[in-house]
Design a protein around this motif. Structure first.
Motif, short mmCIF file in Angstrom:
data_model
loop_
_atom_site.label_atom_id
_atom_site.label_comp_id
_atom_site.label_asym_id
_atom_site.label_seq_id
_atom_site.Cartn_x
_atom_site.Cartn_y
_atom_site.Cartn_z
N VAL A 284 14.17 17.29 -1.14
CA VAL A 284 15.03 16.14 -0.78
C VAL A 284 16.42 16.25 -1.39
N GLU A 285 16.75 17.42 -1.88
CA GLU A 285 18.06 17.62 -2.50
C GLU A 285 19.17 17.24 -1.53
N GLY A 286 20.25 16.70 -2.08
CA GLY A 286 21.42 16.44 -1.25
C GLY A 286 21.51 15.00 -0.76
N LEU A 287 20.45 14.22 -0.93
CA LEU A 287 20.49 12.83 -0.47
C LEU A 287 21.44 12.02 -1.37
N GLU A 288 22.34 11.27 -0.75
CA GLU A 288 23.31 10.49 -1.52
C GLU A 288 22.65 9.35 -2.29
N VAL A 289 23.14 9.13 -3.50
CA VAL A 289 22.51 8.17 -4.40
C VAL A 289 23.56 7.19 -4.91
N GLN A 290 23.20 5.92 -5.01
CA GLN A 290 24.16 4.93 -5.50
C GLN A 290 23.86 4.48 -6.93
N GLN A 291 22.62 4.65 -7.36
CA GLN A 291 22.28 4.19 -8.71
C GLN A 291 21.30 5.17 -9.36
N VAL A 292 21.46 5.37 -10.66
CA VAL A 292 20.49 6.16 -11.43
C VAL A 292 20.14 5.36 -12.68
N CYS A 293 18.84 5.19 -12.95
CA CYS A 293 18.43 4.42 -14.14
C CYS A 293 17.51 5.29 -15.01
N ASN A 320 30.57 7.44 -7.37
CA ASN A 320 29.79 6.53 -6.50
C ASN A 320 28.48 6.10 -7.13
N VAL A 321 28.23 6.55 -8.35
CA VAL A 321 26.93 6.26 -8.97
C VAL A 321 27.10 5.34 -10.17
N ASP A 322 26.17 4.42 -10.28
CA ASP A 322 26.08 3.55 -11.45
C ASP A 322 24.93 4.09 -12.28
N LEU A 323 25.20 4.51 -13.51
CA LEU A 323 24.12 5.06 -14.35
C LEU A 323 23.79 4.07 -15.47
N THR A 324 22.51 3.70 -15.58
CA THR A 324 22.12 2.81 -16.69
C THR A 324 21.14 3.54 -17.60
N ALA A 348 30.42 9.73 -20.90
CA ALA A 348 30.18 10.17 -19.52
C ALA A 348 30.25 9.00 -18.54
N GLY A 349 30.21 7.76 -19.06
CA GLY A 349 30.35 6.60 -18.18
C GLY A 349 29.06 5.84 -17.95
N ALA A 350 28.04 6.07 -18.79
CA ALA A 350 26.77 5.35 -18.59
C ALA A 350 26.89 3.90 -19.04
N ARG A 351 26.15 3.04 -18.39
CA ARG A 351 26.08 1.64 -18.84
C ARG A 351 24.88 1.54 -19.77
N ILE A 352 25.12 1.12 -21.00
CA ILE A 352 24.05 1.08 -21.99
C ILE A 352 23.42 -0.31 -21.99
N LEU A 353 22.12 -0.37 -21.70
CA LEU A 353 21.42 -1.65 -21.66
C LEU A 353 20.62 -1.84 -22.94
N GLU A 354 19.97 -2.99 -23.00
CA GLU A 354 19.18 -3.33 -24.17
C GLU A 354 17.87 -2.53 -24.20
N CYS A 355 17.21 -2.47 -25.36
CA CYS A 355 15.92 -1.78 -25.47
C CYS A 355 14.86 -2.72 -24.88
N ALA A 356 14.63 -2.62 -23.58
CA ALA A 356 13.70 -3.52 -22.90
C ALA A 356 13.34 -2.93 -21.54
#
Ligand code: MIC
Ligand code: SF4
Length: 649
Positions: A284-293, A320-324, A348-356
């Motif tokens: 499935v390589e190459g599929l566009e992605v909007q979010q990575v968690c 185009n990606v939001d990384l959490t 690198a631009g990651a959004r750092i969330l809480e430990c949960a």
């Protein structure tokens, strides 16, 4: 010598029964774990039964699911949980301390012991040679009151691991490959026990990733041996005195065996909308992605985050990606802060969330409409992310980070030589773990307006008649029955309010209809109730008047939850029987109490609408029959413990 590690632990804890597959056994439970989304009910049940102090060797109450505090309701639950834990002798893990399974693995899991947890991923602790089982909250309340845990003795499925993982392939790929092989029902009625030389090359956090996702196969538990690596882990946690040697016996025996050659595995991915839809990432390589968690109880260890950081170091997340990133625990958070991993992720631009749990349970970070979200989590049921039409893919941290970098699903083997991760020494971070009160009489339990005592139910009537309110297909998950997410989770302590959401995503007017019709029946296909342990998926339908479910087969924990709340889990005895019932049909069942008391395993049901009769199967242990007749486990426990209390007075 014992046959295998699982049987050894069961035999050491056996209270009643012969531990042969299919027999009813009861075992002593040493530890319990609850999380906030299921925990408030557990403690309300304990209060209703009148327990003053829990009887387990160790019990911990975690707050990790419901940490989005958009109004006072979640905070009310936290305060209730903190005060009631202190009063009942339970350790309390404050919000922000980490995901229950991660923290438990670090601070409490013990080889050779048993753990029951009100969360389906409790088997994560199997990584250290512990028998850890997920269950509904009322089962938890029972063992915390001093009852043994009763279960059908599972078969032990040996999973032989040979070889060593190739570069860029990691523990998540082992879990996904096994799921691809045996499917989301392949572990039903089984404990998955890992053995073979491949185990030696896996660290405890890697074993934890594998044990965690055993849940997605429907397995009762996943167990690793306790060996030198387990010792190393416990020593790092300052708990080496809790280590015992619990190796795979030389001539181990299992009821069945599957083999996985680690050296042959490739990066894998589960496609929407089931963790069992596994293919190779290369497909499935190459599929566009909007979010990575990256995070969740499956993949939030130091190593997981450090691998991601090393892929992203000096580079930028695709625009185009939001990384959490959600670290699994404060211990991990502190370690990534110390080692520079956190700085790399931030740069690198990651959004750092809480430990949960966060995005894993739809508590924030719902992806854009119709988008693709790639996650290191363990579940991708439709709508669970909070966006009904999002497509969620499950992968390893390696695949997630590579994908975040390029904005399309990427096989990490393209990235050149793999990073070498050195684990730093861990600093213990126990500041948010609170010991229970020395003098419980001084603790006042705080109850906000959202803490509503659970409803009580009548014993089973002798006959009932009602309408089939909904007819569903196979693999209905508890997320379908009672969704989680930011608008629903804060209501977990308020049954009348949360019941309005039963089947809200599948049939938005279901609750209203059930109440209007004075209850009725649910019809399902195979594996009804797969997924989470949330007993709300049984308790709330019961509150709406559902008295029985008819399905082709059930997921283990959900079937038990149905019984615990007095809902009868009938099974169709042929695929044709399922076809013959339609939504809207009126069904009637007579002389029910007597038939259940006698232990009849075939029950006639009249279809009043089509003027016909059909027979369904009923597979209930003696104990389950007792529970159903009483109208639920709470009624039974109440009777038993209020009698002992009266005798004491
Ligand atoms: C989940 O992953 O679905 C949960 C949320 O952790 C559940 C428990 C719950 O619904 O509260 C689970 O897996 O048991
Ligand atoms: Fe939390 Fe997700 Fe793990 Fe459930 S699966 S315990 S929601 S991180």
């Amino acid at each position: 010598m014992y046959r295998n590690v699982s049987c050894k632990i069961i035999e050491d804890h056996l209270v009643e029964g012969k531990p042969e597959p299919g027999n009813e056994v009861s075992i002593k439970i040493d530890q319990t774990l609850t999380q906030d989304a299921t925990g408030t009910l557990v403690y309300m049940f304990l209060e209703a039964i009148g327990i003053e102090k829990v009887k387990t060797r160790l019990s911990v109450s975690y707050v990790d699911h419901n940490t989005l505090q958009t109004d006072s309701r979640s905070a009310d639950s936290h305060r209730y949980l903190q005060t009631v834990a202190s009063k009942l002798g339970v350790i309390f893990s404050k919000p922000g301390n980490g995901i229950c399974h991660r923290v438990h693995l670090e601070r409490f899991a013990r080889p050779g012991w048993t753990l029951l947890g009100s969360d389906s991923h409790t088997p994560t602790a199997g990584a250290v040679g512990m028998l850890a089982i997920g269950a509904g909250g009322i089962d938890l309340a029972a063992v915390m009151s001093g009852e043994p845990y009763r279960m059908k003795m599972p078969e032990i499925l040996g999973v032989r691991l040979t070889g060593r993982l190739a570069p860029w392939v990691s523990a998540k790929d082992v879990a996904l490959s096994l799921l691809g092989e045996i499917g989301v029902k392949g572990g039903l009625g089984k404990i998955l026990e890992y053995f073979g030389e491949g185990v030696d090359y896996l660290t405890v956090p890697e074993r934890a990733t594998i044990a965690n996702m055993g849940t997605e196969t429907g397995a009762t538990s996943s167990v690793f041996p306790s060996d030198e690596e387990t010792y190393r882990w416990l020593k790092m946690q300052g708990r080496e005195e809790e280590w015992i040697n619990l190796p795979t016996p030389e001539r181990s025996e299992y009821d069945d065996i599957v083999e996985i050659d680690l050296s042959k595995l490739e990066p894998m991915i589960a496609l929407p909308h089931s963790p069992g839809n596994v293919v190779k990432v290369s497909e499935v390589e190459g599929l566009e992605v909007q979010q990575v968690c990256i995070g969740s109880c499956t993949n939030s260890s130091y190593r997981d985050l450090a691998v991601a950081a090393s892929i992203l170091r000096g580079k930028k997340v695709h625009p185009n990606v939001d990384l959490t990133i959600s670290p699994g625990s404060r211990q991990v958070l502190r370690a990534i802060a110390k080692s520079g991993v956190l700085a790399d992720l931030i740069a690198a631009g990651a959004r750092i969330l809480e430990c949960a749990c966060g995005p894993c349970i739809g508590m924030g970070q719902a992806p854009p409409a119709g988008s693709v979200s790639v996650r290191t989590f363990n579940r991708n049921f439709k709508g669970r992310s909070g966006t009904p039409d999002a497509k969620v893919y499950l992968v390893s941290p390696e695949v997630a980070a590579a994908t975040a970098l390029y904005g399309v699903i990427t096989d990490p083997r393209r990235l050149g030589p793999p990073p070498k991760i050195k684990e730093p020494s861990m600093d213990m971070e126990d500041g948010l773990l609170l010991a229970p009160a020395r003098d419980p009489s001084k603790v006042k339990v705080t109850r906000g307006p959202n803490i509503v005592p659970p409803p009580t139910f009548e014993p089973l009537p002798d006959s009932f008649e009602g309408e089939v309110l909904i007819k569903l297909g196979d693999d209905v998950s508890t997320d379908d029955i009672l969704p989680a997410g930011a608008d629903v989770l804060p209501l977990r302590s308020n049954i009348p309010a949360i019941s309005k959401y039963v089947f809200a995503r599948v049939a938005p007017r279901f609750a209203e209809k059930a109440l209007r019709k004075g209850g009725g029946f649910i019809v399902g296909g195979e594996n009804y109730g797969q997924g989470s342990s949330r007993e709300h998926a049984a308790l709330c339908p019961r509150y709406l008047g559902i008295r029985a479910v008819f399905a082709k087969s059930y997921a283990r924990i959900h079937k038990r939850n149905l019984i615990n709340f007095g809902i009868i889990p009938f099974t169709f005895n042929s695929p044709k029987a399922y076809e013959l019932i339609d939504e809207g049909d009126m069904l009637k069942i007579d002389v029910l109490r007597e038939r259940i008391r006698r232990g009849d395993d075939r029950i006639p049901v009249e279809n009043v609408t089509s003027n016909s009769t059909f027979t369904v199967n009923l597979d209930l242990s003696e104990r389950s029959r007792e529970i159903i007749l009483a109208g639920g486990l709470l009624n039974l426990l109440n009777k038993k413990y209020s009698q002992t209390k009266r005798r004491r007075m």
